[in-house]
Design a protein around this motif. Structure first.
Motif, PDB file in Angstrom:
ATOM      1  N   ASN A  51       0.851  -1.188   0.000  1.00 31.67           N
ATOM      2  CA  ASN A  51       0.000   0.000   0.000  1.00 31.67           C
ATOM      3  C   ASN A  51       0.883   1.233   0.000  1.00 31.67           C
ATOM      4  O   ASN A  51       1.845   1.312   0.775  1.00 31.67           O
ATOM      5  CB  ASN A  51      -0.886   0.047   1.251  1.00 31.67           C
ATOM      6  CG  ASN A  51      -2.125  -0.819   1.127  1.00 31.67           C
ATOM      7  OD1 ASN A  51      -2.413  -1.340   0.055  1.00 31.67           O
ATOM      8  ND2 ASN A  51      -2.856  -0.961   2.215  1.00 31.67           N
ATOM      9  N   ASN A  52       0.560   2.184  -0.871  1.00 32.02           N
ATOM     10  CA  ASN A  52       1.116   3.535  -0.760  1.00 32.02           C
ATOM     11  C   ASN A  52       0.197   4.318   0.153  1.00 32.02           C
ATOM     12  O   ASN A  52       0.617   5.163   0.928  1.00 32.02           O
ATOM     13  CB  ASN A  52       1.163   4.212  -2.127  1.00 32.02           C
ATOM     14  CG  ASN A  52       2.258   3.643  -2.997  1.00 32.02           C
ATOM     15  OD1 ASN A  52       3.374   4.124  -2.959  1.00 32.02           O
ATOM     16  ND2 ASN A  52       1.958   2.603  -3.755  1.00 32.02           N
ATOM     17  N   GLN A 101       3.310  -8.042  -9.599  1.00 30.62           N
ATOM     18  CA  GLN A 101       4.639  -7.824  -9.022  1.00 30.62           C
ATOM     19  C   GLN A 101       4.859  -6.347  -8.761  1.00 30.62           C
ATOM     20  O   GLN A 101       4.654  -5.509  -9.652  1.00 30.62           O
ATOM     21  CB  GLN A 101       5.725  -8.322  -9.985  1.00 30.62           C
ATOM     22  CG  GLN A 101       7.127  -8.180  -9.413  1.00 30.62           C
ATOM     23  CD  GLN A 101       8.231  -8.509 -10.405  1.00 30.62           C
ATOM     24  OE1 GLN A 101       9.292  -8.977 -10.009  1.00 30.62           O
ATOM     25  NE2 GLN A 101       8.011  -8.269 -11.673  1.00 30.62           N
ATOM     26  N   CYS A 102       5.297  -6.023  -7.555  1.00 30.94           N
ATOM     27  CA  CYS A 102       5.656  -4.638  -7.263  1.00 30.94           C
ATOM     28  C   CYS A 102       6.873  -4.279  -8.109  1.00 30.94           C
ATOM     29  O   CYS A 102       7.797  -5.086  -8.264  1.00 30.94           O
ATOM     30  CB  CYS A 102       5.988  -4.479  -5.784  1.00 30.94           C
ATOM     31  SG  CYS A 102       6.310  -2.762  -5.345  1.00 30.94           S
ATOM     32  N   PHE A 165      -4.506   8.368  -4.921  1.00 31.55           N
ATOM     33  CA  PHE A 165      -3.630   7.385  -5.568  1.00 31.55           C
ATOM     34  C   PHE A 165      -4.161   7.233  -6.993  1.00 31.55           C
ATOM     35  O   PHE A 165      -5.294   6.793  -7.198  1.00 31.55           O
ATOM     36  CB  PHE A 165      -3.641   6.039  -4.838  1.00 31.55           C
ATOM     37  CG  PHE A 165      -2.726   5.044  -5.482  1.00 31.55           C
ATOM     38  CD1 PHE A 165      -1.377   4.984  -5.141  1.00 31.55           C
ATOM     39  CD2 PHE A 165      -3.196   4.194  -6.483  1.00 31.55           C
ATOM     40  CE1 PHE A 165      -0.515   4.095  -5.767  1.00 31.55           C
ATOM     41  CE2 PHE A 165      -2.334   3.295  -7.114  1.00 31.55           C
ATOM     42  CZ  PHE A 165      -0.997   3.248  -6.752  1.00 31.55           C
ATOM     43  N   HIS A 192      -6.818  -6.272  -0.827  1.00 29.03           N
ATOM     44  CA  HIS A 192      -6.285  -6.325  -2.200  1.00 29.03           C
ATOM     45  C   HIS A 192      -7.138  -5.520  -3.174  1.00 29.03           C
ATOM     46  O   HIS A 192      -7.033  -5.693  -4.387  1.00 29.03           O
ATOM     47  CB  HIS A 192      -6.131  -7.773  -2.658  1.00 29.03           C
ATOM     48  CG  HIS A 192      -5.025  -8.509  -1.941  1.00 29.03           C
ATOM     49  ND1 HIS A 192      -3.696  -8.201  -2.105  1.00 29.03           N
ATOM     50  CD2 HIS A 192      -5.061  -9.507  -1.019  1.00 29.03           C
ATOM     51  CE1 HIS A 192      -2.953  -8.981  -1.345  1.00 29.03           C
ATOM     52  NE2 HIS A 192      -3.765  -9.782  -0.668  1.00 29.03           N
ATOM     53  N   ARG A 197     -11.359  -3.760  -8.234  1.00 29.73           N
ATOM     54  CA  ARG A 197      -9.999  -3.303  -8.556  1.00 29.73           C
ATOM     55  C   ARG A 197      -9.821  -3.339 -10.068  1.00 29.73           C
ATOM     56  O   ARG A 197     -10.254  -4.292 -10.714  1.00 29.73           O
ATOM     57  CB  ARG A 197      -9.008  -4.258  -7.897  1.00 29.73           C
ATOM     58  CG  ARG A 197      -7.550  -3.963  -8.197  1.00 29.73           C
ATOM     59  CD  ARG A 197      -6.643  -4.910  -7.435  1.00 29.73           C
ATOM     60  NE  ARG A 197      -5.284  -4.413  -7.424  1.00 29.73           N
ATOM     61  CZ  ARG A 197      -4.307  -4.912  -6.688  1.00 29.73           C
ATOM     62  NH1 ARG A 197      -4.534  -5.949  -5.909  1.00 29.73           N
ATOM     63  NH2 ARG A 197      -3.101  -4.390  -6.733  1.00 29.73           N
ATOM     64  N   GLY A 205       2.696  -4.029 -10.678  1.00 29.80           N
ATOM     65  CA  GLY A 205       1.743  -3.898  -9.580  1.00 29.80           C
ATOM     66  C   GLY A 205       1.129  -2.523  -9.418  1.00 29.80           C
ATOM     67  O   GLY A 205      -0.097  -2.388  -9.283  1.00 29.80           O
ATOM     68  N   VAL A 206       1.963  -1.496  -9.422  1.00 31.39           N
ATOM     69  CA  VAL A 206       1.515  -0.129  -9.149  1.00 31.39           C
ATOM     70  C   VAL A 206       0.353   0.322 -10.031  1.00 31.39           C
ATOM     71  O   VAL A 206      -0.450   1.161  -9.628  1.00 31.39           O
ATOM     72  CB  VAL A 206       2.711   0.849  -9.277  1.00 31.39           C
ATOM     73  CG1 VAL A 206       3.266   0.856 -10.707  1.00 31.39           C
ATOM     74  CG2 VAL A 206       2.339   2.244  -8.818  1.00 31.39           C
ATOM     75  N   LYS A 210      -6.316  -0.442  -6.677  1.00 34.95           N
ATOM     76  CA  LYS A 210      -7.282  -1.039  -5.758  1.00 34.95           C
ATOM     77  C   LYS A 210      -8.377  -0.012  -5.464  1.00 34.95           C
ATOM     78  O   LYS A 210      -8.160   1.186  -5.606  1.00 34.95           O
ATOM     79  CB  LYS A 210      -6.581  -1.395  -4.434  1.00 34.95           C
ATOM     80  CG  LYS A 210      -5.324  -2.245  -4.599  1.00 34.95           C
ATOM     81  CD  LYS A 210      -4.827  -2.742  -3.250  1.00 34.95           C
ATOM     82  CE  LYS A 210      -3.358  -2.449  -3.055  1.00 34.95           C
ATOM     83  NZ  LYS A 210      -2.799  -3.099  -1.862  1.00 34.95           N
ATOM     84  N   TRP A 211      -9.506  -0.470  -4.990  1.00 32.98           N
ATOM     85  CA  TRP A 211     -10.620   0.397  -4.557  1.00 32.98           C
ATOM     86  C   TRP A 211     -10.898   1.465  -5.613  1.00 32.98           C
ATOM     87  O   TRP A 211     -10.984   2.663  -5.323  1.00 32.98           O
ATOM     88  CB  TRP A 211     -10.292   1.057  -3.204  1.00 32.98           C
ATOM     89  CG  TRP A 211      -9.691   0.097  -2.229  1.00 32.98           C
ATOM     90  CD1 TRP A 211     -10.289  -1.022  -1.742  1.00 32.98           C
ATOM     91  CD2 TRP A 211      -8.371   0.129  -1.649  1.00 32.98           C
ATOM     92  NE1 TRP A 211      -9.432  -1.679  -0.890  1.00 32.98           N
ATOM     93  CE2 TRP A 211      -8.258  -0.984  -0.826  1.00 32.98           C
ATOM     94  CE3 TRP A 211      -7.285   1.013  -1.760  1.00 32.98           C
ATOM     95  CZ2 TRP A 211      -7.095  -1.264  -0.105  1.00 32.98           C
ATOM     96  CZ3 TRP A 211      -6.130   0.737  -1.036  1.00 32.98           C
ATOM     97  CH2 TRP A 211      -6.044  -0.391  -0.225  1.00 32.98           C
TER      98      TRP A 211
HETATM   99  N1  MSS Z   1      -3.924   0.881  -5.305  1.00 30.57           N
HETATM  100  C1  MSS Z   1      -4.258   1.780  -4.342  1.00 30.57           C
HETATM  101  N2  MSS Z   1      -5.522   2.241  -4.314  1.00 30.57           N
HETATM  102  N3  MSS Z   1      -3.374   2.194  -3.393  1.00 30.57           N
HETATM  103  C2  MSS Z   1      -2.078   1.751  -3.411  1.00 30.57           C
HETATM  104  O1  MSS Z   1      -1.317   2.197  -2.561  1.00 30.57           O
HETATM  105  N4  MSS Z   1      -0.387   0.334  -4.479  1.00 30.57           N
HETATM  106  C3  MSS Z   1       0.003  -0.224  -5.749  1.00 30.57           C
HETATM  107  C4  MSS Z   1      -1.069  -1.124  -6.358  1.00 30.57           C
HETATM  108  N5  MSS Z   1      -2.365  -0.512  -6.320  1.00 30.57           N
HETATM  109  C5  MSS Z   1      -1.685   0.819  -4.413  1.00 30.57           C
HETATM  110  C6  MSS Z   1      -2.672   0.406  -5.350  1.00 30.57           C
HETATM  111  C7  MSS Z   1       1.282  -0.978  -5.709  1.00 30.57           C
HETATM  112  S1  MSS Z   1       2.717  -0.080  -5.793  1.00 30.57           S
HETATM  113  C8  MSS Z   1       1.335  -2.348  -5.789  1.00 30.57           C
HETATM  114  S2  MSS Z   1       2.814  -3.161  -5.949  1.00 30.57           S
HETATM  115  C9  MSS Z   1       0.079  -3.157  -5.813  1.00 30.57           C
HETATM  116  O2  MSS Z   1      -1.092  -2.338  -5.634  1.00 30.57           O
HETATM  117  C10 MSS Z   1       0.144  -4.213  -4.722  1.00 30.57           C
HETATM  118  O3  MSS Z   1      -1.024  -4.962  -4.749  1.00 30.57           O
HETATM  119  P1  MSS Z   1      -1.391  -5.912  -3.487  1.00 30.57           P
HETATM  120  O4  MSS Z   1      -2.785  -6.355  -3.780  1.00 30.57           O
HETATM  121  O5  MSS Z   1      -0.450  -7.110  -3.562  1.00 30.57           O
HETATM  122  O6  MSS Z   1      -1.200  -5.169  -2.253  1.00 30.57           O
HETATM  123 MO1  MSS Z   1       4.328  -1.590  -6.267  1.00 30.57          MO
HETATM  124  O7  MSS Z   1       4.617  -1.481  -8.031  1.00 30.57           O
END
Ligand code: MSS
Length: 380
Positions: A51-52, A101-102, A165, A192, A197, A205-206, A210-211
């Motif tokens: 989570n950011n 993947q982040c 975000f 998640h 989502r 991932g970024v 989500k939400w």
């Molecule tokens: N979405 C929202 N709404 N918030 C935050 O903080 N983060 C990102 C995505 N989306 C966020 C969002 C990131 S940055 C990642 S990896 C992902 O998500 C994770 O997912 P999970 O379910 O495992 O916790 Mo790095 O490219």
């Protein structure tokens, strides 16, 4: 002294063995041995969290009610509209298995250590999402995109005064974009992104917001911090160079012209057996793992080396063809008793592969590490 809370205390339903990288916002890493012991799909209790911005009250693996959850669709469309998450359950559902993947996964392997959460290799998982394709929803509503709709810009809910975000991805991502309602067969866990989502198979991932509360079709990338300067790497746009190598330790003046966002997942492979430090029976040693890319072209080979990369041996791939999910590979090596180091490297149909020295991609925030993995082990 205060005890650090365990993962299950921070997020109801998570495995207590997840590594707490941050409590606020919540960031949990999957221990590598547990990732490796689930090579098909990563179970929800073990899935990493990044989570950011935490959404207050959403720290649980339980689902979140779709009733009353409204999502606006607007920007460069002929007819803006709002839908309720609960409407989606009655529409045709699509399932996709993908790597989530982040883009900071592997960060702690860069030298010197970049800023950000010190991920090892457990900021990744293979997951099946199920829900409604964004393009099917647009078609059902009879909505057409404007000529200059070059990006999809998704905004997360700001309930409970959450900071914004927002992420933008190229319009090409519409092809597979999914409004996800289920994760690995369970109602999408609140933590998640439940109840809904917006996921983009093949994207880091970024980008998988989500939400989700607002989806805009825009002419330009969004300009909030998650798009610039965060989640980008130095690049010369419109060239074949995947990133512009930096002098490790130096800062870079990020702008939209001299960098690119963390969009398509870079080709990568993981060794799931043997594990680092293990002692295994010889002389025949099973070596196995997974490989993945952005799903645009197939992975065509995974090679392993036990002599530091002087010679390589082709592993067998379990599946052929394009895949957003990781594919499994394995091989058997004949090894003498003693210490060994095995390396694995994937190639795809466009000729993309992984650098032998992952540090070539050093960047100050430590994104997109995909250096060849090395595992030291002992043959008894
Ligand atoms: N979405 C929202 N709404 N918030 C935050 O903080 N983060 C990102 C995505 N989306 C966020 C969002 C990131 S940055 C990642 S990896 C992902 O998500 C994770 O997912 P999970 O379910 O495992 O916790 Mo790095 O490219």
């Amino acid at each position: 002294a205060q005890q650090t809370p365990t993962a299950d205390q921070l997020v109801k339903g998570k495995n207590p063995k997840l590594i707490v990288l941050s409590q606020r916002p919540i960031v949990l890493e999957t221990p590598y041995d547990l990732l490796a012991s689930n090579p098909e799909r990563t179970p929800n209790p073990l899935f990493f969290i990044r989570n950011n911005v935490d959404l207050p009250g959403y720290n649980t693996l339980e689902g979140a009610s779709p009733q009353g959850w409204k999502v606006e669709v607007g920007g460069l469309v002929d007819k803006p509209f709002t839908f309720e998450a609960s409407e989606l359950f009655a529409m045709p559902q699509t399932e996709v298995t993908m790597v989530l993947q982040c883009s900071g996964n592997g960060r702690s392997l860069f030298q010197p250590r970049p800023s950000g959460n010190p991920w090892k290799r457990g900021g990744v998982g293979n997951v099946t999402f199920r829900g409604v394709r964004l393009k099917d929803l647009l078609a059902a509503k009879g909505v057409k995109l404007g000529e200059k709709a070059f990006f999809i810009t998704a905004h997360a809910s700001r309930q409970g005064n959450a900071p914004e975000f927002v992420r933008s991805v190229p319009i090409q991502a519409l092809e597979h974009a999914l409004l996800a309602l289920f994760m690995n067969g369970e109602p999408l866990p609140a933590v998640h992104g439940g109840p809904v989502r917006l996921v983009f198979p093949g994207y880091f991932g970024v980008n998988n917001v989500k939400w989700v509360e607002k989806i805009e079709f825009t002419e330009a990338e969004n300009t909030t911090a998650e798009q610039m300067p965060r989640y980008r790497v130095p690049a010369i746009p419109n060239t074949h160079l995947p990133f512009l190598p930096q002098e490790p330790g130096k800062t870079y003046p990020y702008n939209f012209q001299n960098s690119r966002p963390n969009w398509l997942v870079s080709i990568n492979s993981l060794i799931f057996a043997p594990l680092e430090g293990q002692t295994v029976q010889g002389p025949y040693v099973r070596v196995e793992g997974v490989a993945f890319n952005d799903g645009i072209v197939p992975i065509v080979s995974v090679e392993v080396s036990t002599n530091g990369g002087r010679t390589w041996h082709q592993a067998q791939l379990a599946t052929q063809g394009k895949s957003f999910g990781w594919i499994r590979w394995r091989t058997t090596l004949y090894l003498r008793p003693g210490e060994h180091e095995v390396m694995a490297r994937a190639w795809d149909a466009t000729g993309r592969s992984q650098p032998l020295d992952g540090n070539i991609a050093w960047n100050e925030r430590g994104y997109e590490y995909n250096g060849v993995m090395r595992v030291k082990f002992t043959v008894a």
